[in-house]
Write a protein that holds these residues in place. Sequence first.
Motif, PDB file in Angstrom:
ATOM      1  N   LEU B 286      74.847  40.056  39.126  1.00  0.00           N
ATOM      2  CA  LEU B 286      75.214  38.894  39.950  1.00  0.00           C
ATOM      3  C   LEU B 286      74.742  39.094  41.400  1.00  0.00           C
ATOM      4  N   HIS B 287      74.924  40.303  41.924  1.00  0.00           N
ATOM      5  CA  HIS B 287      74.446  40.582  43.285  1.00  0.00           C
ATOM      6  C   HIS B 287      72.949  40.336  43.405  1.00  0.00           C
ATOM      7  N   ARG B 288      72.200  40.838  42.418  1.00  0.00           N
ATOM      8  CA  ARG B 288      70.740  40.644  42.466  1.00  0.00           C
ATOM      9  C   ARG B 288      70.408  39.158  42.407  1.00  0.00           C
ATOM     10  N   ALA B 289      71.097  38.440  41.516  1.00  0.00           N
ATOM     11  CA  ALA B 289      70.832  37.005  41.361  1.00  0.00           C
ATOM     12  C   ALA B 289      71.112  36.263  42.664  1.00  0.00           C
ATOM     13  N   GLU B 290      72.222  36.622  43.309  1.00  0.00           N
ATOM     14  CA  GLU B 290      72.572  35.933  44.560  1.00  0.00           C
ATOM     15  C   GLU B 290      71.586  36.287  45.665  1.00  0.00           C
ATOM     16  N   ASP B 291      71.180  37.563  45.723  1.00  0.00           N
ATOM     17  CA  ASP B 291      70.182  37.967  46.719  1.00  0.00           C
ATOM     18  C   ASP B 291      68.880  37.202  46.545  1.00  0.00           C
ATOM     19  N   LEU B 292      68.545  36.891  45.303  1.00  0.00           N
ATOM     20  CA  LEU B 292      67.272  36.223  45.034  1.00  0.00           C
ATOM     21  C   LEU B 292      67.390  34.704  45.153  1.00  0.00           C
ATOM     22  N   GLY B 293      68.560  34.195  45.465  1.00  0.00           N
ATOM     23  CA  GLY B 293      68.675  32.760  45.712  1.00  0.00           C
ATOM     24  C   GLY B 293      69.546  32.001  44.728  1.00  0.00           C
ATOM     25  N   GLY B 294      69.860  32.587  43.593  1.00  0.00           N
ATOM     26  CA  GLY B 294      70.813  31.970  42.663  1.00  0.00           C
ATOM     27  C   GLY B 294      70.326  30.699  42.001  1.00  0.00           C
ATOM     28  N   GLY B 295      71.287  29.950  41.466  1.00  0.00           N
ATOM     29  CA  GLY B 295      71.006  28.746  40.685  1.00  0.00           C
ATOM     30  C   GLY B 295      72.228  28.461  39.833  1.00  0.00           C
TER      31      GLY B 295
END
Lengths: 127, 453
Positions: B286-295
Amino acid sequence: MRYLVLLKALTTPDAPPPPELMAAILGLGEDARNAGALLDTQGLLPSAAGSRATLTGGQLSASDGPFTESKELISYALYEVGSKEEAVEWTSRFLRLHHELWPGWEGEADVLKVFGPEDFAAAVPQG
Amino acid sequence: MSATAAAVEAVWRIEAGRLVGALARRTGDFAAAEDLAQDALEVALRQWPRDGIPDHPASWLMATAQHLAVDRYRREQNLGSKLTVLAADQLARGPAQADPMSDLADELDTSVRDDLLRLVFTACHPALSTDSQVALILRTLGGLQTRDIARAFLTSETTMGQRISRAKRTLAEADAPFALPSTTELPDRLTAVLGVIYLIFNEGYSAAAGEDWTRPALCQEALRLGRVLVGLLPEHAEAHGLVALMELQASRLLARTGPGGEPVLLADQDRRRWDHLLIARGLAALHRAEDLGGGPLTVQAAIAACHARAGSVEDTDWPRVVALYTVLAHLRPSPVVLLNRAVAIGMAEGPARGLAEVEHLRAEPALAGYPQLPAVRATFLQQLGDHQQARHEFERAAATTGNGAERRLYLRQAREAGQPSSSRPGGWRLDAVSGTPVVDSEDAAPLTPLPRP
C-alpha cells in the motif's frame, strides 16, 4: 498453501562455499519471488549462537547451543504455492545449485505445510 | 494423479508462463504457442515419470515444443503457417547440435519480462469475454490445467475446455497480435488486467455461488498472479494497489470461517488469527502504491488497511473509512461502493444516518438482486428497534443470495431478529457489524456487482 522449508547440512566440505553458489542462490531467490512463490528466506547461524527452551516434567529450562544431537539447520524458506510438489520443486532447485557449485556438500530439507485456510475448508464437511 | 504426474505439473506451473510467452513471441501466434506448450507438457507427463525430471526442465520443455513444431510443420507442409518461423529456426540449428540447451536457456532469460507482459495482455485482450480472460490468464500465466480451472469455477471440464478453445479462436479472428499495447491503449488495457485478477480473487473470497463461503485456492491463485504482475510492472501504482488489497483481505481468510464452515463476520473475528505476515506485506505494498500515485484499487486497499490496523471494530477509524469511500465513489461511481459507504456511515454516525443513506439506494437497478442491500437495511432496522422489518429484510437477503453458507447466515439472523439483541458489551456497534456481511466484504466488494454464474 504455504510451506516452511528447513534445510539441514549433512556433509559440509572443508572448502568454503564458492561465491558462485551465493550468486546462484540469490538469483534463484529472485526467480522464486518473481514467480510469486517465495515469501521469505534467510540463512541461520550454527546452533552454538542460539539456545533451546524446554518444558519437561513441569520444569522450564533454557540451555545454550550447540545442539549436538541433531543436524545443524542452515536456512529456512517460506513459500506460498499451489501444491506440495511446487514447494518440493523450488527446494530441489536450491539443492541442485549446491550439487552443481559446491561439490561434496550433502544436505536434506524438510518441506513442512503451514496450516492454512484450505486445511480449514478440508476439515469441514461441505454442503 | 500419480506422485510423479503431480511433480511434472508443479514444474509446469513454474514454467508455463515463460514457455508459452517465448513460443508465442517466436511464432507470433498465441493459440499455436499454447497448443505447442500443452503438447510438450503431454510428452513430459509420459516421459518424466519414466526417465526422471530433467535437470533443466524449462530448456527441456522449450526444446520439446520446438521438435513438436518441426513435426507439425513437416506433417502439414503448410508454408503459410506461422509455425514455419519456429520450425525453420529449429531446422537451421540442426537436430544433432552438441548442446542446444545452453542457447535455449539463454534465450529464455533474455526477454522473459516482455514475454510475460505480452502474455498477460493477450490473455486479457478486449475482444474476449471476461470469463475467457479469466480462463486464459489462469491457464497461461498461472499454468493451471483446464480441469483445475473448471473445478475452481464450478463448471465441467468440457465446458471450460470449450471456453478456452473459443477464446483462442476469438483471438485469431480478431487478429490480436502477440504484442504490448500502445502507449495510448496501455492504461485501459492495464485496468482490464487488474480487474481480471481481482475478479478471480473475489470469486474465491466471496464465493458467489455454491456452498462454500470461500474458496481459498482461488484467492491464493489471484494473489500469486498479482505478485508476478508487480514484478513485471514495478512502477505501476495500481498493480501494487491490487496486491495490497488482496494481501490485506487474504490475511482474514483463516478467521472468517467458523468451526462448522459458517461465515464469521468482521466484528466477530478473532483478530489474533489474522495472518500478520500478509498484513505486513499488504501495508508495505500500500505504501508503494500510494507513493506512486494510487488509484481506485489503492483506495480500496487503504480501506482494507483501516481494518487491518484496528484492534477491534470499535477502534476502527470509521470516519476515515467513510472519507475513503467518498473518494472511491468519485473515482469509480458504483452503487455497491455507495452501499458500503452507507455501512461505514452507520458505523461512524449511527444506524439512523446509515439507514438514511441506504434508502437512497433502494431504487438502484444495479442493486436489485444484490443480497447485501436488504442485509444492510435489516441490520440498521434491527439496531433501531424495528425487529419485524429487520426479519423481513434478512429473509429477503437469504432468498437473494446464491451462496449456501451466506443463506444460512441470513436465515439465522432472521430468526434472531425478534430476540433481545445483545448479551455482549459494546452496544450497538458490535451488533451493527455482526449483522452485516457487507462490512466484511465491503472492501472485497467489486466496483460492479459480481457476475453470478
